[in-house]
Enzyme design. Sequence first.
Site, PDB file in Angstrom:
ATOM      1  N   ASP A 126       3.322  -0.325  -0.252  1.00 36.16           N
ATOM      2  CA  ASP A 126       4.557  -1.080  -0.071  1.00 36.16           C
ATOM      3  C   ASP A 126       4.834  -1.807  -1.377  1.00 36.16           C
ATOM      4  O   ASP A 126       3.958  -1.924  -2.237  1.00 36.16           O
ATOM      5  CB  ASP A 126       4.395  -2.077   1.081  1.00 36.16           C
ATOM      6  CG  ASP A 126       5.656  -2.899   1.328  1.00 36.16           C
ATOM      7  OD1 ASP A 126       6.733  -2.296   1.437  1.00 36.16           O
ATOM      8  OD2 ASP A 126       5.558  -4.136   1.401  1.00 36.16           O
ATOM      9  N   SER A 127       6.046  -2.326  -1.505  1.00 36.28           N
ATOM     10  CA  SER A 127       6.378  -3.088  -2.706  1.00 36.28           C
ATOM     11  C   SER A 127       5.681  -4.438  -2.726  1.00 36.28           C
ATOM     12  O   SER A 127       5.646  -5.100  -3.759  1.00 36.28           O
ATOM     13  CB  SER A 127       7.891  -3.283  -2.810  1.00 36.28           C
ATOM     14  OG  SER A 127       8.367  -3.957  -1.662  1.00 36.28           O
ATOM     15  N   HIS A 134       9.197  -6.974   7.291  1.00 36.96           N
ATOM     16  CA  HIS A 134       9.024  -8.404   7.547  1.00 36.96           C
ATOM     17  C   HIS A 134       9.483  -8.802   8.952  1.00 36.96           C
ATOM     18  O   HIS A 134       9.022  -9.807   9.501  1.00 36.96           O
ATOM     19  CB  HIS A 134       9.820  -9.234   6.540  1.00 36.96           C
ATOM     20  CG  HIS A 134       9.228  -9.296   5.172  1.00 36.96           C
ATOM     21  ND1 HIS A 134       9.112  -8.187   4.348  1.00 36.96           N
ATOM     22  CD2 HIS A 134       8.722 -10.338   4.467  1.00 36.96           C
ATOM     23  CE1 HIS A 134       8.572  -8.557   3.199  1.00 36.96           C
ATOM     24  NE2 HIS A 134       8.324  -9.859   3.242  1.00 36.96           N
ATOM     25  N   CYS A 173      13.067  -3.514   8.631  1.00 32.18           N
ATOM     26  CA  CYS A 173      12.380  -4.138   7.499  1.00 32.18           C
ATOM     27  C   CYS A 173      11.003  -4.538   7.983  1.00 32.18           C
ATOM     28  O   CYS A 173      10.854  -5.039   9.110  1.00 32.18           O
ATOM     29  CB  CYS A 173      13.149  -5.366   7.003  1.00 32.18           C
ATOM     30  SG  CYS A 173      12.258  -6.320   5.749  1.00 32.18           S
TER      31      CYS A 173
END
Length: 271
Positions: free
Chosen positions: A13-14, A189, A187
């Site tokens: 992931d980023s 998050h 997303c």
Amino acid sequence: MRQDSHGPIGVFDSGIGGLTVLKALMARLPHERTLYLGDTARVPYGTKSGEVVTRYSLKNAEFLLERGIKLLVVACNTASAAALPALQAALPVPVLGVIEPGARTALQRTRGGGVGVIGTPGTVRSGAYQRALEAGNPKVAVKATACPLFVPLAEEGWTTGDVPLLVAREYLTGFARDGVDTLVLGCTHYPLLKGVIAEVVGPHVSLVDSAEATAEAVAELLGEKGLLAPASVGAPEHAFFVTDVPERFVEVGARFLGRPIPSAEQVDLRF
């Protein structure tokens, strides 16, 4: 390249958000070893061009491939939208992103109303979820909304109370008015805010966690290919790598993973 069922699952992931995907994988596949790479030196990916995101993604994948992974999960929505075809063409192991599993689950759950998608501005702007949903059902009505403040709220731990509830109402009230019956959390998050999101959209709207949908897709694929890890006596190993200093990743990441992260190794991928 010969694949080994004992090899780990690679996840990149980023940054931190992909740990919700890892959490879902660990819950669904408790015998699997994992390697997680967070490209924290270059987060966020959403502000970068597709070409740059693809270059970063290929380098991330190369790093994990060198460590013997048997399957790659692209836990970043932006990288899934921009780089998945290039990764699937370049790698000798199966590659799964988070977008198609989430879209497929949403189409299975919708009762004929519209399907909503919430994500970062970059993910919504890319149209990746919209295309995946419409490819599965050309008649489905899709409403996509960017919810940029959800990311800092999740990272700061503001996941309950008046502040996230007010923000969620600002973003999500229109979904009920538009007849949406299924909402994709687009997303990594957003699962941390699932409680306030559910409160705002109401019980008639089914929430689709792309992390959980991806974990199920990984389990199905490993089973089909005979690559599921055998049950082990001890707990499997989980290793963490980051491209910037690991202190914040270890601290904040524990909330996303739902358990402590003992340590993370900083690596230099030299892009």
